[in-house]
Scaffold this motif. Structure first.
Motif, PDB file in Angstrom:
ATOM      1  N   PHE A 262     -19.760 -25.753 -19.073  1.00 41.38           N
ATOM      2  CA  PHE A 262     -18.495 -25.026 -19.137  1.00 41.38           C
ATOM      3  C   PHE A 262     -17.372 -25.991 -18.819  1.00 41.38           C
ATOM      4  O   PHE A 262     -17.440 -26.720 -17.825  1.00 41.38           O
ATOM      5  N   SER A 265     -10.472 -24.597 -19.096  1.00 40.78           N
ATOM      6  CA  SER A 265      -9.367 -24.724 -20.046  1.00 40.78           C
ATOM      7  C   SER A 265      -8.080 -25.200 -19.377  1.00 40.78           C
ATOM      8  O   SER A 265      -7.170 -25.676 -20.051  1.00 40.78           O
ATOM      9  N   GLU A 297     -18.159 -20.785 -23.801  1.00 40.29           N
ATOM     10  CA  GLU A 297     -16.737 -20.513 -23.963  1.00 40.29           C
ATOM     11  C   GLU A 297     -16.483 -19.024 -24.146  1.00 40.29           C
ATOM     12  O   GLU A 297     -17.234 -18.348 -24.854  1.00 40.29           O
ATOM     13  N   LYS A 298     -15.423 -18.546 -23.534  1.00 42.63           N
ATOM     14  CA  LYS A 298     -15.045 -17.140 -23.667  1.00 42.63           C
ATOM     15  C   LYS A 298     -14.726 -16.795 -25.117  1.00 42.63           C
ATOM     16  O   LYS A 298     -15.125 -15.751 -25.635  1.00 42.63           O
ATOM     17  N   GLN A 299     -14.002 -17.671 -25.809  1.00 46.61           N
ATOM     18  CA  GLN A 299     -13.603 -17.408 -27.187  1.00 46.61           C
ATOM     19  C   GLN A 299     -14.809 -17.262 -28.098  1.00 46.61           C
ATOM     20  O   GLN A 299     -14.798 -16.474 -29.052  1.00 46.61           O
ATOM     21  N   HIS A 300     -15.862 -17.994 -27.790  1.00 48.68           N
ATOM     22  CA  HIS A 300     -17.086 -17.934 -28.585  1.00 48.68           C
ATOM     23  C   HIS A 300     -17.686 -16.527 -28.530  1.00 48.68           C
ATOM     24  O   HIS A 300     -18.102 -15.970 -29.551  1.00 48.68           O
ATOM     25  N   THR A 310     -17.641 -18.279 -34.809  1.00 44.48           N
ATOM     26  CA  THR A 310     -16.870 -19.440 -34.366  1.00 44.48           C
ATOM     27  C   THR A 310     -16.819 -20.541 -35.416  1.00 44.48           C
ATOM     28  O   THR A 310     -15.790 -21.205 -35.582  1.00 44.48           O
TER      29      THR A 310
END
Length: 351
Positions: A262, A265, A297-300, A310
């Protein structure tokens, strides 16, 4: 023109092609075109595996060496004969336990293979927990039939897709017995009109039970990709998956380490939440390859929930998936190639 280009192609090196481009490509067509008063050398390279993403590296190299504008293109053309109907490779994406991101990995690698120039199908064989309809933004869709006997796969982001999740209510699949689930899977594969495919990527259910054995024994699978996290508990179960595929003579093509690390960001600090290099050690012990390490990743996660994988974006994680796809395609070629390239055919012409 031909002699310098020949030499340049022979001298081109890339970390993903340590053997050299010239030894692997099957043919190359060079065409000098004039567009808007400018001469452009268009170089089209045909490869026996999917690697369209190397285009920019070859373009930059040739532009620098030739001091003129060069446009490069990689074409994927597998020479092998189909193993099942018109499908050349059946690739199983498996894990020893749930919760390691197997389905997310299967989806992104399948779509990455399509981006790299291959014809790809994606099958959701996770009978008890189909997730592809949500991940691909196809929830509520159903495959159609033109003859009442077979199904036309759905299309998603350049791949052909089918899932038990398109055919029944999600709650129903969870209560099936093993033989019933195995029979459903056989029908799902056999009665889908996949057409001509370079790769059929199969998202397997977790574990080493009836469905895994049914698929392994009833279909000519080319190889298996193991997904795990660095955590010891996940690795212990992944070892069981490797053992099962060894027993049914399906090559383990490599290992993908998901949730490898991790990265904050805000400050950029890297934390190995689930451990460090567990999959690397596992790959070495089984004499296979660690094909990639996917960060957490949170966005993933949000991308998967929103039906927009993604790999469809232009970001660092998408680049990792495409690199894994290229490595997987090349490894399949290396292991199963029926005919080694006899040397590339290089042709030249003017516009």
């Amino acid at each position: 023109m031909s002699l310098p280009i020949n030499q340049l192609l022979q001298n081109f090196t890339h970390p993903e092609l340590p053997e050299g481009l010239f030894k692997l490509m099957t043919n190359c067509r060079c065409v000098l075109k004039t567009e808007d008063g400018e001469d452009i050398l268009k170089v089209t390279v045909t490869m026996p595996f999917a690697c369209r993403g190397l285009k920019q590296a070859l373009e930059s190299y040739l532009n620098e060496q030739l001091e003129q504008k060069v446009s490069a293109e990689f074409i994927c053309e597998l020479s092998q004969t189909p193993r099942y109907k018109q499908v050349k490779n059946i690739v199983l994406v498996a894990s020893g336990k749930g919760g390691v991101g197997k389905s997310t990995t299967a989806v992104n690698i399948a779509l990455a293979l399509a981006q790299e120039g291959a014809k790809v199908g994606l099958l959701d064989a996770d009978i008890y927990g189909p997730s592809l309809p949500i991940m691909l933004g196809l929830k509520g869709h159903k495959p159609q039939s033109t003859d009442g006997k077979s199904m036309e796969p759905l299309a998603a982001f350049g791949a052909k897709v089918n899932s038990i999740g398109f055919l029944i209510n999600p709650e129903d699949a969870a209560v099936w017995r093993g033989p019933m689930a195995g029979s459903a899977l056989m029908q799902l594969i056999g009665e889908t009109n996949w057409g001509e495919l370079d790769y059929l990527v199969v998202d397997m259910p977790p574990g080493t039970g009836d469905i895994q054995l049914t698929l392994s024994q009833k279909f000519p699978c080319t190889g298996a990709l193991i997904v795990t996290t660095p955590q010891n508990v996940a690795l212990a179960d992944a070892e069981k998956g490797v053992s099962m595929f060894n027993k049914v003579n399906i090559p383990v093509l490599g290992i993908v380490e998901n949730m490898s690390y991790f990265q904050c960001s805000s400050c950029g600090a890297v934390e190995h939440i689930f451990g460090t290099d567990g999959a690397k050690a596992m790959a070495a012990s089984h004499q296979t390859e660690l094909l990639g390490q996917i960060p957490l990743e949170k966005q993933h996660r949000e991308n998967a929930d929103n039906g927009r994988p993604t790999v469809m974006g232009d970001n660092a994680m998408a680049a990792i998936y495409r690199q894994v796809a290229r490595a997987l395609s090349k490894r399949l070629y290396t292991i199963h190639s029926e005919v080694a390239p006899s040397g590339p055919v290089i042709s030249f012409s003017d516009d």
